[in-house]
Design an enzyme around this catalytic site. Structure first.
Site, short mmCIF file in Angstrom:
data_model
loop_
_atom_site.label_atom_id
_atom_site.label_comp_id
_atom_site.label_asym_id
_atom_site.label_seq_id
_atom_site.Cartn_x
_atom_site.Cartn_y
_atom_site.Cartn_z
N HIS A 8 0.82 -1.21 0.00
CA HIS A 8 0.00 0.00 0.00
C HIS A 8 0.86 1.26 0.00
CE1 HIS A 8 1.01 0.76 4.19
NE2 HIS A 8 0.85 -0.54 4.41
N GLU A 81 -2.07 -7.41 7.25
CA GLU A 81 -0.72 -7.36 7.79
C GLU A 81 -0.60 -8.23 9.05
OE1 GLU A 81 2.20 -7.32 7.34
OE2 GLU A 81 2.98 -5.26 7.25
#
Length: 209
Positions: A8, A81
């Site tokens: 990201h 994550e």
């Protein structure tokens, strides 16, 4: 088939060098700019399928990268994550300097890392990543030409290290700046890595913790 595995764009916590984990921290303006520049550089690559972590920083990055392409964006929890439990929000540098810190081994000796309460191990992250690939990506071979996946720094390293055979003690070897692409190939059921940590916007930011 080519798989574009992106990290990201930048968030304020990336800039402040703080652990994000499962905390849903949005992109900052610079992070959006990086994604826009990257989208322009990708040009006319036609993505057939697109997947992302459900965390907003990954979801927004994916939307920017897809632009006007009429491709549904599918979120999958397995792309999130690493979970750090109560230590989400902690600073990288503090943990790296203090051998008594519960996250010291995560950065300095990842092969010895034991997650804190509410966290998960690197092996667990790699297992769920591989499960995602087997269930959602491998079946697309022969159907799709280009697939987009937007996830996170540690998660993406887990995938790349698994494909390249990099052991846990070298977990951080590959630099993955914000909005960096790692391009994988899938042919006859075998994954390969064509490029790792490629940026399309100029000077890389936040490549290593």
């Amino acid at each position: 088939m080519r798989i574009y595995l992106f990290r990201h764009g930048e968030t304020d916590w990336n800039k402040e060098r703080r652990l994000q984990g499962r905390r849903d921290i949005p992109l900052n303006e610079h992070g959006r700019e990086l994604a826009v520049k990257t989208a322009r550089a990708l040009g006319d690559i036609p993505f057939d399928r697109a997947f992302c972590s459900p965390l907003e920083r990954a979801r927004e990055t994916a939307r920017i990268l897809l632009g006007d392409a009429q491709v549904p964006l599918e979120a999958d929890d397995r792309l999130m994550e690493v979970a750090f439990g109560e230590y989400e929000g902690a600073g990288f540098d503090e943990a790296k300097r203090n051998p008594a810190h519960p996250l010291y081994d995560f950065y300095c000796h990842p092969e010895r890392y034991v997650p804190p309460e509410g966290g998960e191990s690197l092996q667990e992250v790699q297992r769920r990543g591989w499960q995602f690939l087997q269930e959602r990506i491998f079946p697309l071979e022969g159907i799709c030409g280009n697939v987009l996946i937007v996830a996170h720094g540690a998660f993406n390293r887990g995938i790349l290290n698994g494909v390249l055979g990099i052991p846990l003690e070298r977990f951080w070897e590959i630099a993955l700046p914000n909005c960096a692409a790692s391009i994988l190939s899938l042919e006859d059921g075998k994954l390969g890595v064509t490029e790792a940590g490629k940026v399309y916007y100029g000077t890389p930011v936040n490549g290593s913790p």
